[in-house]
Design an enzyme around this catalytic site. Structure first.
Site, mmCIF file in Angstrom:
data_model
loop_
_atom_site.group_PDB
_atom_site.id
_atom_site.type_symbol
_atom_site.label_atom_id
_atom_site.label_comp_id
_atom_site.label_asym_id
_atom_site.label_seq_id
_atom_site.Cartn_x
_atom_site.Cartn_y
_atom_site.Cartn_z
ATOM 1 N N TYR A 71 23.920 -54.825 32.904
ATOM 2 C CA TYR A 71 24.820 -53.679 33.167
ATOM 3 C C TYR A 71 24.148 -52.108 32.946
ATOM 4 C CZ TYR A 71 28.704 -57.443 33.047
ATOM 5 O OH TYR A 71 29.320 -58.486 33.034
ATOM 6 N N LYS A 79 19.087 -66.824 26.948
ATOM 7 C CA LYS A 79 18.336 -67.948 27.997
ATOM 8 C C LYS A 79 17.022 -67.562 27.874
ATOM 9 C CE LYS A 79 19.357 -71.060 31.064
ATOM 10 N NZ LYS A 79 19.963 -72.102 30.879
ATOM 11 N N ASP A 125 24.069 -71.432 28.368
ATOM 12 C CA ASP A 125 24.983 -72.466 28.971
ATOM 13 C C ASP A 125 25.569 -73.361 27.941
ATOM 14 O OD1 ASP A 125 22.099 -72.826 28.532
ATOM 15 O OD2 ASP A 125 22.065 -74.030 30.520
ATOM 16 N N ASP A 174 30.272 -60.520 27.698
ATOM 17 C CA ASP A 174 31.304 -60.375 28.674
ATOM 18 C C ASP A 174 31.950 -61.560 28.952
ATOM 19 O OD1 ASP A 174 33.256 -59.259 30.343
ATOM 20 O OD2 ASP A 174 31.964 -58.528 32.038
ATOM 21 N N ASP A 228 35.499 -63.556 27.313
ATOM 22 C CA ASP A 228 36.789 -63.946 28.043
ATOM 23 C C ASP A 228 37.049 -65.486 27.895
ATOM 24 O OD1 ASP A 228 36.895 -61.257 29.000
ATOM 25 O OD2 ASP A 228 36.935 -61.720 30.894
HETATM 26 MG MG MG Z 1 35.557 -58.614 30.730
#
Ligand code: MG
Ligand code: NAI
Length: 337
Positions: free
Chosen positions: A125, A173, A206, A230, A234
């Site tokens: 990001y 990762k 993962d 992120d 969630d």
């Molecule tokens: Mg979010």
């Protein structure tokens, strides 16, 4: 009594509703709070031409902490930018905290007390994107720095220690993203040496996504990069009540913004169905940050009691409105005195 200056950022959709409720709840606590207000979001863009005016950033910096509702993302306006991402970057709010704790409700799994610590300013990001080959090749750069990794990993270990947790999982990762995740992982093992009382474990992202579904109670603290954090946060909040109760904090060296995880929920505006509890729990995190631990605990206890007694909005099987839940929380906080 220490006076705290709180900047309220109402935003769009149900943002103004849940922030108004949180202001009432905060005013009912035995605290010396001064409230200010600043604008953010699509409504502000329509009024002033910017979804995040400079005056808003200044007010957040000037305040001791800010409480933010939610904003609406408009469809395809050229030059529009995400005020939330911009706010986190402009104020260097590098640490995003997402606590996931079991609630006394049938939809929640038991025994979970996990804190997800997400790097909030770099990674995928970072905002470095371009199109090449006449638009047929799209590139986003993933930037990971030693400085950025060190400060977030230290925050995770410090918070683990402060909250009596014994383990931290670094999630990455590095087997595929050898450079970026490789650096993040290396820094994690370096920083861990300074915290002999806390165990560092590593897990591929993962595997972590899978393990969160299989046995979420195994985790105490997860620290990870921006995109992974992120998604995982969630995922994790769905085991403990979902969007109506999920809260988060964005913390930097000289500013802090607390917010519910949910968005502006346009279909709920004015219906009385918006659950204000996510914002109340964000306000409780803000009180912790301001070192008002007793008030934070009182607010959290009131929330737990309301949820356990089904004094809640329809998302948690209750039949109360947003304002009625707010009233019940206030009454329960007073009864605890
Ligand atoms: Mg979010
Ligand atoms: P959303 O979080 O607004 O809603 C998702 C679902 O959860 C909807 O069914 C909604 O009714 C429900 N919900 C959300 N908050 C609730 C609450 N407090 N109580 C009960 N139910 C609740 O996400 P959605 O629909 O994807 O996005 C709506 C708008 O919000 C979009 O413009 C999106 O870009 C924006 N958004 C803003 C965020 C922010 O300001 N941080 C975060 C996520 C989305």
């Amino acid at each position: 009594m220490t006076r705290h200056r709180i900047c309220l950022l109402h935003g769009d959709g149900i943002g103004p509703e849940v922030i108004a409720c949180a202001e009432q709840v905060l005013r009912a606590l035995p605290l010396d709070l001064e409230f200010t207000r600043a604008e953010i979001g699509f409504g502000e863009y329509q009024r002033s031409g910017s979804p995040l005016p400079d005056s808003t950033l200044q007010e957040i910096r000037h305040a001791d902490a800010a409480l933010f509702g939610a904003v609406t993302t408009p469809p395809n306006i050229p030059n529009y930018f995400s005020p939330v991402v911009r706010m986190r970057q402009s104020l260097e709010l590098f640490a995003n905290f997402r606590p996931c704790r079991s609630i006394p409700h049938a939809s929640s799994r038991a025994g979970i007390d996990l804190l997800i610590v997400r790097e909030n300013t770099e990674g995928l990001y970072s905002g470095i994107e371009r199109l090449e080959d006449d638009g047929n090749r799209a590139i986003t750069e993933r930037v990971i720095t030693r400085k950025g990794s060190e400060r977030i990993i230290r925050k995770a270990f410090d918070t683990a220690r402060q909250t009596g947790r014994k383990s931290v999982h670094v999630v990455h990762k590095a087997n595929v993203l050898r450079q970026t995740c490789g650096l993040f992982r290396t820094v994690a093992f370096e920083v861990a040496k300074e915290y002999p009382d806390i165990t560092l474990q590593e897990m591929l992202v993962d595997t972590c996504a899978m393990e969160l579904v299989r046995a979420p109670e195994q985790f105490e603290v997860i620290v990870t990069t921006n995109l992974f954090g992120d998604i995982l946060s969630d995922e994790a909040c769905m085991f403990v009540g979902g969007l109506g109760v999920a809260a988060s904090a964005n913390i930097g060296a000289d500013a802090a913004v607390f917010e519910p995880v949910h968005g502006s929920a346009p279909t709920l505006v004015g219906t009385g169905k918006a659950n204000p509890i996510a914002t109340f729990l964000a306000a409780a995190m803000m009180l912790d940050y301001l070192n008002e631990k007793e008030s934070a605990e009182r607010l959290r206890n009131a929330v737990q009691a309301c949820i356990a007694n089904k004094e809640s909005t329809p998302d948690l099987d209750g039949n109360l409105t947003t304002d009625q839940v707010t009233e019940r929380i206030k009454v329960r906080m007073q009864n605890e005195e």
